[in-house]
Design a protein around this motif. Structure first.
Motif, PDB file in Angstrom:
ATOM      1  N   TRP A 146       9.943 -11.923  -6.054  1.00  0.00           N
ATOM      2  CA  TRP A 146       8.938 -10.895  -5.771  1.00  0.00           C
ATOM      3  C   TRP A 146       8.643 -10.778  -4.285  1.00  0.00           C
ATOM      4  O   TRP A 146       8.223  -9.737  -3.794  1.00  0.00           O
ATOM      5  N   ALA A 147       8.886 -11.875  -3.536  1.00  0.00           N
ATOM      6  CA  ALA A 147       8.549 -11.853  -2.110  1.00  0.00           C
ATOM      7  C   ALA A 147       9.577 -11.097  -1.275  1.00  0.00           C
ATOM      8  O   ALA A 147       9.287 -10.682  -0.160  1.00  0.00           O
ATOM      9  N   ARG A 188      11.572  -8.551  -2.820  1.00  0.00           N
ATOM     10  CA  ARG A 188      11.678  -7.194  -3.342  1.00  0.00           C
ATOM     11  C   ARG A 188      10.895  -6.279  -2.407  1.00  0.00           C
ATOM     12  O   ARG A 188       9.806  -6.623  -1.971  1.00  0.00           O
ATOM     13  N   GLY A 189      11.413  -5.169  -2.075  1.00  0.00           N
ATOM     14  CA  GLY A 189      10.708  -4.296  -1.141  1.00  0.00           C
ATOM     15  C   GLY A 189      11.154  -4.528   0.292  1.00  0.00           C
ATOM     16  O   GLY A 189      10.856  -3.731   1.166  1.00  0.00           O
ATOM     17  N   ARG A 190      11.874  -5.631   0.542  1.00  0.00           N
ATOM     18  CA  ARG A 190      12.417  -5.829   1.888  1.00  0.00           C
ATOM     19  C   ARG A 190      13.923  -5.633   1.866  1.00  0.00           C
ATOM     20  O   ARG A 190      14.601  -5.870   2.854  1.00  0.00           O
ATOM     21  N   LEU A 200       6.187   3.816  -5.354  1.00  0.00           N
ATOM     22  CA  LEU A 200       6.485   2.455  -5.811  1.00  0.00           C
ATOM     23  C   LEU A 200       6.468   1.472  -4.640  1.00  0.00           C
ATOM     24  O   LEU A 200       6.050   0.329  -4.775  1.00  0.00           O
ATOM     25  N   HIS A 201       6.956   1.928  -3.486  1.00  0.00           N
ATOM     26  CA  HIS A 201       7.036   1.034  -2.331  1.00  0.00           C
ATOM     27  C   HIS A 201       5.828   1.153  -1.421  1.00  0.00           C
ATOM     28  O   HIS A 201       5.796   0.540  -0.360  1.00  0.00           O
ATOM     29  N   ARG A 202       4.881   1.960  -1.823  1.00  0.00           N
ATOM     30  CA  ARG A 202       3.678   2.191  -1.023  1.00  0.00           C
ATOM     31  C   ARG A 202       4.016   2.600   0.409  1.00  0.00           C
ATOM     32  O   ARG A 202       3.597   1.969   1.384  1.00  0.00           O
ATOM     33  N   GLY A 253       5.763  -2.946   2.436  1.00  0.00           N
ATOM     34  CA  GLY A 253       6.200  -3.539   1.174  1.00  0.00           C
ATOM     35  C   GLY A 253       6.491  -5.017   1.224  1.00  0.00           C
ATOM     36  O   GLY A 253       7.121  -5.532   0.320  1.00  0.00           O
ATOM     37  N   SER A 254       6.057  -5.748   2.249  1.00  0.00           N
ATOM     38  CA  SER A 254       6.399  -7.157   2.278  1.00  0.00           C
ATOM     39  C   SER A 254       5.282  -8.029   1.722  1.00  0.00           C
ATOM     40  O   SER A 254       5.412  -9.240   1.662  1.00  0.00           O
ATOM     41  N   PRO A 314       2.355  -9.159  -1.303  1.00  0.00           N
ATOM     42  CA  PRO A 314       2.469  -9.495  -2.714  1.00  0.00           C
ATOM     43  C   PRO A 314       2.589  -8.222  -3.545  1.00  0.00           C
ATOM     44  O   PRO A 314       2.358  -7.124  -3.022  1.00  0.00           O
ATOM     45  N   PRO A 315       2.981  -8.347  -4.832  1.00  0.00           N
ATOM     46  CA  PRO A 315       3.186  -7.166  -5.658  1.00  0.00           C
ATOM     47  C   PRO A 315       1.978  -6.233  -5.614  1.00  0.00           C
ATOM     48  O   PRO A 315       0.834  -6.681  -5.582  1.00  0.00           O
ATOM     49  N   ALA A 316       2.276  -4.934  -5.582  1.00  0.00           N
ATOM     50  CA  ALA A 316       1.205  -3.953  -5.586  1.00  0.00           C
ATOM     51  C   ALA A 316       0.429  -4.073  -6.888  1.00  0.00           C
ATOM     52  O   ALA A 316       0.960  -4.535  -7.885  1.00  0.00           O
ATOM     53  N   PRO A 317      -0.835  -3.648  -6.877  1.00  0.00           N
ATOM     54  CA  PRO A 317      -1.591  -3.700  -8.119  1.00  0.00           C
ATOM     55  C   PRO A 317      -0.883  -2.916  -9.214  1.00  0.00           C
ATOM     56  O   PRO A 317      -0.331  -1.846  -8.953  1.00  0.00           O
ATOM     57  N   ALA A 339      11.549  -2.469  -6.547  1.00  0.00           N
ATOM     58  CA  ALA A 339      10.281  -2.213  -5.866  1.00  0.00           C
ATOM     59  C   ALA A 339       9.369  -3.426  -5.989  1.00  0.00           C
ATOM     60  O   ALA A 339       9.432  -4.167  -6.966  1.00  0.00           O
ATOM     61  N   PRO A 340       8.525  -3.634  -4.978  1.00  0.00           N
ATOM     62  CA  PRO A 340       7.636  -4.799  -4.999  1.00  0.00           C
ATOM     63  C   PRO A 340       6.420  -4.542  -5.886  1.00  0.00           C
ATOM     64  O   PRO A 340       5.305  -4.480  -5.403  1.00  0.00           O
ATOM     65  N   VAL A 341       6.660  -4.363  -7.198  1.00  0.00           N
ATOM     66  CA  VAL A 341       5.547  -4.069  -8.104  1.00  0.00           C
ATOM     67  C   VAL A 341       5.604  -5.014  -9.303  1.00  0.00           C
ATOM     68  O   VAL A 341       6.648  -5.563  -9.626  1.00  0.00           O
ATOM     69  N   ARG A 356       6.001  -6.085 -12.909  1.00  0.00           N
ATOM     70  CA  ARG A 356       6.874  -5.474 -13.909  1.00  0.00           C
ATOM     71  C   ARG A 356       6.127  -4.945 -15.115  1.00  0.00           C
ATOM     72  O   ARG A 356       6.609  -4.080 -15.844  1.00  0.00           O
TER      73      ARG A 356
END
Lengths: 230, 233, 249
Positions: free
Chosen positions: A77-78, A80-82, A108-110, B3-4, B6-9, B95-97, B99
């Protein structure tokens, strides 16, 4: 984060199988940040599997995998997004427009909405951005996919044959985004070994899931490359 | 760097997925119209199969429940097809979300589909098979249908996520889903029965409301606990 | 190594002894039922089969939790074999139940008997376990999805019983209930011995199945190793598609 590490990717004894079939066998690779790794090998050699493991989409079965300093899959999770993944599938919904697709990924990626417009311009798709993806040519879809992959400014780019479907002009267009000039750490595969070798700092040649060669592109002689794809 | 963190709400990601799903459905009109058409056609079949012009009581409740179930199965089967075939799963997993956002979004989407379906199918039912007192008992009917919808949406989403990765997903979805749904269908049909009866009560029996609520709760908790395992590769 | 065959012999002997004892007691010791006569003796088979198979399903769900938590294939194997055996036992349970219903109430199927109806629904539920597994090719995903299904199924067993019980307004006067509370002492004793016998039979058969599956996987592994020595190109020959877990390693 957990451990500051200079290498962007560290694989140690990575193996992965599907059922009883071993797809990757005991890979040990270290790639410094900002460098480009070219993964060579014919279809089924394990290139895509390796990319999917690095993208946190597949879990490794043995060995350790560290991506951007985080151990996978535990701290997936840390990272993902990078990571930006540009694979065979564009990861776009056919019935949504390019703008809507990128908007979805931005949420999704804000990522701010302005970035979507910026990316549409960067891949020269702003004029066709309101047409459903299914109506676009393959080259245009690929350009949108490039925009999607780097929308969130990933530190690591995983490129699975990024230039397929792109004509030379489009190739030049995306060069600053996903090419060497982008300054990102990259892992790329290509059907065209010459092109991949030209861009690489490090080459990993896979044969039946094993590393047949690992080292600088200069050390790989053309005959060995031909044999790899034979 | 974006996006680095913690997971988005989960709710923000869930809203993004839900928005995308409803947008896709509005664009393609693939699912809800098919569900509604199928429901109306099923009612016609029931008219001939039972050889009745009007239905009341438990028979009416059974026909309505089965009709809605059939239509719901159609919608459930399509719930994850675009994710599977157009890379939606991968895109979401990259995506950093959280699941679980996918579970929330899909349950919500299916709930929306079911409510729209019922806005068409229940009036069609009233028109074609004229059950007595539907107007008077409407709040009770709506309550039972809402609780039943939640059961269909939660179990439907879970089963659909399971089935979409199999080779025979059109087959696996219904045969796995139906037995799991039987308790909820018993409760919905039995709860609706007296409401559609000329001499029955106007409000649903407490035991069926309570049971459906329990079923929904258990279903939701289990789905929440196991859903992540269906997304992993 | 064949970890499952370790206690197999002892277990098999205990099963044979208990079942023989139970059958002897059923026919020569347990009193004839005053109302139903001889046919009531099927009770000593039907009720234990039903109880053991239901426990087998729930056990399959619990083993599945073990698989999802640890990721070790042995738990998947346990879950698979428990559900497989429970399914076989439950077919026996529903057939004997039907015979009993015909003998005591005159119908092969009695909707007023909530236990029987719930039981049928549970069987319908778990009957899809095998088709589900079979339609997933990747063995790891197959195990994971089967585990999810087993957990969901196991959790819905009690909900099933509640729903069906609530729906039956008029319950048949029940001569014998599952707990055996209304039974005279001698019947109760025989019933418990039968229950233990069937439970042991379940355990033995389950262990046999696990041992057989592991042996087969081991054989396949050895054969592949042998092929690899003779013909290095043939190591990764795809194996036959199967619904069973591919070895516990």
């Amino acid at each position: 984060m957990s451990q500051v590490s200079h290498a962007a990717i560290e694989l140690d004894g990575l193996s992965r199988h599907f059922g009883e079939r071993t797809v990757l066998r005991d890979l040990t690779v270290s790639l410094p940040a900002g460098a480009t790794l070219a993964v060579l090998g014919r279809n089924g050699a394990g290139k895509s599997t390796l990319l999917r493991i690095l993208a946190t989409l597949l879990r490794p079965h043995a060995g350790t995998v560290r991506v951007l300093g985080e151990e996978l899959p535990r701290r997936g999770w840390a990272v993902r997004g990078r990571i930006g993944l540009l694979g065979h599938e564009p990861l776009l919904y056919r019935d949504l427009t390019g703008r809507e697709n990128l908007g979805y990924h931005a949420r999704l990626h804000r990522v701010a909405r302005e970035r979507v417009e910026q990316m549409l311009q960067a891949v020269a798709m702003e004029r066709r951005a309101d047409e459903p993806v299914r109506l676009l040519s393959r080259g245009m879809v690929q350009r949108l996919a490039v925009a999607r992959a780097i929308l969130h400014e990933p530190e690591l780019l995983l490129l699975d044959e990024p230039r397929s479907n792109l004509d030379p002009a489009a190739g030049e267009l995306v060069e600053p985004l996903i090419g060497r000039a982008s300054g990102r750490t990259r892992v790329l595969t290509s059907h065209d070994p010459a092109h991949a070798l030209a861009e690489a700092d490090l080459v990993l040649a896979l044969k039946d899931g094993r590393a047949a060669y690992l080292g600088p592109p200069a050390g790989l002689d053309p005959a060995a490359v031909r044999e790899l794809y034979a | 760097m974006t996006g680095s963190g913690p997971p988005a709400p989960a709710h923000r990601a869930a809203l993004a997925v839900l928005r995308k799903d409803l947008l896709l459905e509005l664009r393609t009109l693939e699912t809800v119209p098919a569900m509604a058409l199928f429901a109306v056609a099923t009612l016609v079949v029931f008219h001939f199969g039972l050889n009745r012009d009007t239905l009341s009581g438990q028979l009416a409740a059974g026909v309505l429940t089965v009709t809605l179930l059939f239509a719901a199965m159609l919608g459930t089967g399509r719930l994850f097809v675009a994710e599977r075939e157009q890379g939606g799963f991968d895109a979401f997993l990259l995506a950093p979300v959280d699941r679980t956002a996918m579970l929330f979004a899909k349950v919500a989407a299916l709930l929306v589909y079911l409510v729209v379906l019922e806005l068409i199918a229940v009036p069609a039912f009233a028109l074609l098979l004229s059950p007595p007192r539907l107007g008077v008992a409407l709040p009770g009917v709506a309550l039972m249908l809402a609780l039943g919808d939640l059961a269909l949406a939660v179990i439907g989403t879970l089963v659909s996520a399971l089935a979409v990765q199999t080779r025979a997903r059109d087959l696996i979805g219904p045969i796995v889903g139906l037995p799991l749904l039987i308790p909820a269908l018993i409760a919905t049909a039995r709860g609706l029965g007296p409401l559609l009866d000329r001499h029955g009560s106007v409000s649903p029996q407490g035991k069926w409301v309570a049971f459906l609520a329990l079923y929904d709760l258990v279903g939701a908790l289990i789905a929440y606990a196991v859903f992540d395992f269906l997304l992993e590769d | 190594m064949m970890t499952h065959s370790r206690h197999l012999r002892g277990l098999a002997i205990a099963t044979a002894v208990t079942i023989t004892a139970a059958l002897t007691l059923v026919f020569f010791y347990a009193p004839l039922d005053a109302d139903q006569g001889f046919v009531q003796k099927i009770f000593y088979l039907h009720v234990p089969l039903a109880i053991v198979s239901l426990c087998g399903f729930v056990l399959g769900g619990i083993f599945a939790i073990g698989y999802l938590r640890t990721g070790r294939r042995i738990w998947d194997m346990r879950s698979y074999c428990a559900i497989h055996m429970a399914l076989i036992f439950s077919v026996g349970g529903i057939v004997t139940g039907s015979i009993w219903a015909k003998a005591s109430w005159g119908h092969w199927w009695v909707w007023q008997e909530p236990t029987l109806v719930s039981y049928l629904i549970v069987i319908l539920m778990f009957a899809t376990y095998q088709p589900l597994r079979f339609s997933i090719e990747d063995p790891e995903r197959q195990s994971r999805y089967a585990a999810v299904f087993a957990i969901v199924g196991g959790a819905f067993v009690p909900l099933n019983f509640i729903a069906v019980r609530l729906s039956v307004e008029f319950v048949h006067p029940r001569v014998l209930n599952l707990e055996g509370g209304a039974l005279p002492g001698s019947m109760k004793l025989v019933f418990y011995i039968s229950l233990v016998g069937i439970a042991l039979l379940f355990a033995t058969l389950m262990k046999y199945e696990m041992a057989a599956k592991e042996t087969r996987a081991e054989t396949r592994r050895l054969r592949r190793a042998l092929h690899a020595c003779e013909d290095p190109g043939a190591t990764d020959r795809p194996s036959r598609r199967t619904a069973a877990p591919v070895g516990a390693h």
